[in-house]
Design a protein around this motif. Structure first.
Motif, short mmCIF file in Angstrom:
data_model
loop_
_atom_site.label_atom_id
_atom_site.label_comp_id
_atom_site.label_asym_id
_atom_site.label_seq_id
_atom_site.Cartn_x
_atom_site.Cartn_y
_atom_site.Cartn_z
N SER A 16 30.91 70.04 35.02
CA SER A 16 29.65 70.45 35.65
C SER A 16 29.17 71.78 35.09
CB SER A 16 29.80 70.52 37.17
OG SER A 16 29.97 69.22 37.70
N PHE A 19 27.84 71.09 31.64
CA PHE A 19 26.54 70.41 31.68
C PHE A 19 25.43 71.41 31.99
CE2 PHE A 19 23.04 68.43 33.90
CZ PHE A 19 22.64 67.50 32.94
N PHE A 20 25.62 72.24 33.00
CA PHE A 20 24.59 73.21 33.37
C PHE A 20 24.35 74.23 32.26
CE2 PHE A 20 24.57 71.22 37.37
CZ PHE A 20 23.50 71.70 38.11
N ALA A 23 22.43 71.82 29.52
CA ALA A 23 21.16 71.26 29.97
C ALA A 23 20.15 72.32 30.40
CB ALA A 23 21.40 70.29 31.13
N ALA A 91 17.13 68.77 29.68
CA ALA A 91 18.07 68.24 30.66
C ALA A 91 18.32 66.75 30.45
CB ALA A 91 17.55 68.50 32.08
N ALA A 96 21.02 64.19 31.87
CA ALA A 96 20.47 64.07 33.22
C ALA A 96 19.60 62.81 33.30
CB ALA A 96 19.63 65.29 33.58
N ARG A 115 18.50 64.21 37.93
CA ARG A 115 19.80 64.08 38.59
C ARG A 115 20.89 64.25 37.53
NH1 ARG A 115 22.00 59.16 42.48
NH2 ARG A 115 23.78 60.33 43.29
N CYS A 116 21.78 65.17 37.79
CA CYS A 116 22.84 65.51 36.85
C CYS A 116 23.95 64.46 36.89
CB CYS A 116 23.43 66.89 37.20
SG CYS A 116 22.18 68.19 37.22
#
Length: 130
Positions: A16, A19-20, A23, A91, A96, A115-116
């Motif tokens: 997570s 990803f953040f 993205a 993203a 996403a 939405r991730c």
């Protein structure tokens, strides 16, 4: 009283955070040695992730795992940017799922929703001009 942080329970904290970072261009503050908790640099309020195992420890009666829910949970994280279209495309290119393409709201703000992979819903928006 002041709002200090948001903790989101996820299946893989490092994933997570990664990803953040990819993205949304956020920077990792830290990931603890156990891999069960991590934070991002997000300004005055901290955005953190914790493993579902921590949620099970904290909430003995259980909790809803966002990544297993067919529909997004009834909350979102809003990230403010001057270029929603670019942030949205980045993203989606990072994995996403598009929930709503960028559009202008009646009050002038540009907003989109994604939405991730961990199930978190993110609003990408321009600043609200008041």
């Amino acid at each position: 009283m002041k709002f200090g942080y948001t903790i989101i329970y996820v299946p893989d904290v490092a994933a997570s955070l990664g990803f953040f970072e990819t993205a949304f261009g956020l920077q990792r503050r830290f990931l603890d040695d156990s891999g069960m908790y991590g934070e991002l640099e997000t300004g005055a309020t901290t955005l953190a992730f914790a493993a579902h195992e921590m949620g099970e420890f904290n909430y003995p009666t259980g909790h809803v795992a966002a990544h297993t829910s067919i529909k997004p949970l009834g909350f979102e994280i809003a990230l403010v940017t001057e270029n929603v279209a670019h942030a949205h495309a980045r993203a989606v290119a990072s994995g996403a799922k598009e929930l709503a393409a960028p559009s202008q709201k009646p009050w002038g703000q540009i907003v989109s929703y994604v939405r991730c992979p961990d199930g978190v819903m993110v609003e990408l928006c321009t600043p609200v001009i008041g």
